[in-house]
Design an enzyme around this catalytic site. Structure first.
Site, PDB file in Angstrom:
ATOM      1  N   ARG A  22      -3.336 -10.208   4.686  1.00  0.00           N
ATOM      2  CA  ARG A  22      -3.679 -10.201   3.253  1.00  0.00           C
ATOM      3  C   ARG A  22      -2.470  -9.661   2.496  1.00  0.00           C
ATOM      4  O   ARG A  22      -2.135  -8.487   2.640  1.00  0.00           O
ATOM      5  CB  ARG A  22      -4.906  -9.312   3.034  1.00  0.00           C
ATOM      6  N   LYS A  69       0.827  -1.220   0.000  1.00  0.00           N
ATOM      7  CA  LYS A  69       0.000   0.000   0.000  1.00  0.00           C
ATOM      8  C   LYS A  69       0.858   1.266   0.000  1.00  0.00           C
ATOM      9  O   LYS A  69       1.994   1.267   0.486  1.00  0.00           O
ATOM     10  CB  LYS A  69      -0.959  -0.020   1.197  1.00  0.00           C
TER      11      LYS A  69
HETATM   12  N1  HH2 Z   1      -7.224  -3.780   1.041  1.00  0.00           N
HETATM   13  C1  HH2 Z   1      -7.497  -3.827  -0.279  1.00  0.00           C
HETATM   14  C2  HH2 Z   1      -8.456  -4.702  -0.747  1.00  0.00           C
HETATM   15  N2  HH2 Z   1      -9.108  -5.545   0.076  1.00  0.00           N
HETATM   16  N3  HH2 Z   1      -9.482  -6.391   2.239  1.00  0.00           N
HETATM   17  C3  HH2 Z   1      -9.223  -6.367   3.541  1.00  0.00           C
HETATM   18  N4  HH2 Z   1      -9.877  -7.211   4.378  1.00  0.00           N
HETATM   19  N5  HH2 Z   1      -8.306  -5.504   4.069  1.00  0.00           N
HETATM   20  C4  HH2 Z   1      -7.622  -4.632   3.300  1.00  0.00           C
HETATM   21  O1  HH2 Z   1      -6.817  -3.848   3.859  1.00  0.00           O
HETATM   22  C5  HH2 Z   1      -7.867  -4.629   1.891  1.00  0.00           C
HETATM   23  C6  HH2 Z   1      -8.828  -5.536   1.389  1.00  0.00           C
HETATM   24  C7  HH2 Z   1      -6.796  -2.919  -1.239  1.00  0.00           C
HETATM   25  O2  HH2 Z   1      -7.187  -3.325  -2.489  1.00  0.00           O
HETATM   26  P1  HH2 Z   1      -6.777  -2.739  -3.882  1.00  0.00           P
HETATM   27  O3  HH2 Z   1      -6.501  -1.309  -3.706  1.00  0.00           O
HETATM   28  O4  HH2 Z   1      -7.801  -3.102  -4.866  1.00  0.00           O
HETATM   29  O5  HH2 Z   1      -5.442  -3.470  -4.240  1.00  0.00           O
HETATM   30  P2  HH2 Z   1      -5.000  -4.960  -4.047  1.00  0.00           P
HETATM   31  O6  HH2 Z   1      -6.249  -5.801  -4.193  1.00  0.00           O
HETATM   32  O7  HH2 Z   1      -3.981  -5.220  -5.130  1.00  0.00           O
HETATM   33  O8  HH2 Z   1      -4.417  -5.064  -2.679  1.00  0.00           O
END
Ligand code: HH2
Length: 261
Positions: free
Chosen positions: A241, A205
């Protein structure tokens, strides 16, 4: 929990896995690296992302879930805020609903989760992905996140979700500044006091580049991702995750051998 994106605009891998076959190949690799759960998502929630259409999202994730289910019994989570997508994913073989809106996107979400009987991950977010990083504000970020997660868990239980199916996630980067994210990592024991298992998503992130103040791009954040993963595990997180499963497992194994995670 290994991340499998089936999105054209996810920040970390820029749609490389849009093609279902490529997503399945990526899932295979994460399983080989030792992922205990795969999180399959068809809508990016990165800051500024546009929402995906429900039918489009189902068309992205269901073939990947079916294909993975066909060749492996690894538990599958679906990363979605939409009850219709969760329903289709569970029908295809998913057993966990990872919802970054904590079953708050639709009025039907809590009852759908209860009906599906799946595990649910309830995540805190201030605002919505399109605007959440504009001006996040809290008086006490740890207390407010804990109170929100407690209320959402109670709402899920009231709708019929079994208590033991619930995970909570403080939502790193979801409407939080550098300082808020750091306070939350330090304050994880306060979230653990809610007595639900904690899931944490910090991998790759942008908050890592903000903490390190190095301007690193998404594919240059492995060091920070692992540092945060270890801190989260030490503070009580039960599920991480991550994009880099092998590297994270190795770091956790070493920390555990030292007696630190
Ligand atoms: N962060 C992302 C997506 N899903 N789920 C949980 N439980 N916690 C998180 O912190 C979390 C999540 C961020 O997603 P995105 O920005 O789409 O990128 P990526 O899926 O590649 O991590």
């Amino acid at each position: 929990m290994g991340v499998v994106n089936v999105t054209p605009d996810s920040f970390s891998d820029g749609g490389r896995f849009l093609d279902a076959a490529a997503a399945v190949a990526h899932a295979r690799r994460l399983i080989a690296e030792g992922a205990d759960v795969l999180d399959i998502g068809g809508e990016s929630t990165r800051p500024g992302a546009e929402p995906a259409d429900e039918r489009e999202e189902i068309a992205r994730v269901v073939p990947v879930i079916e294909a993975v289910r066909h060749e492996s019994d690894v538990p599958i989570s679906v990363d979605t805020m939409k009850p219709a997508v969760a329903r289709a994913a569970v029908a295809a073989g998913a057993t966990m609903w990872n919802d970054v809106t904590a079953l708050g996107w639709s009025r039907d979400s809590p009852a759908t989760a209860a009906e599906l009987g799946c595990e649910v991950v309830l995540t805190h977010m201030q605002g919505e992905p399109r605007t959440m990083q504009k001006q996040p504000r809290y008086d006490d970020v740890v207390a407010e996140v804990a109170a929100f997660l407690k209320a959402r868990a109670e709402a899920a239980i009231a709708a019929g979700v079994a208590r033991e199916k619930i995970w909570v996630d403080p939502g790193f980067g979801f409407g939080k500044t550098r300082a808020h994210n750091l306070e939350l990592i330090r304050g994880l024991p306060q979230i653990a006091a809610l007595d639900f298992p904690i899931a944490v998503g910090v991998s790759r992130k942008s908050l890592i580049a903000k903490i390190a103040r190095d301007g690193a791009g998404a594919d240059q954040r492995l060091g920070g991702s692992i540092a945060l993963a270890l801190a989260a595990a030490k503070a009580g997180a039960a599920m991480l995750r991550v994009h880099d499963v092998a590297e994270t497992r190795q770091a956790l194994a070493v920390a555990a051998a030292i007696g630190d995670a």
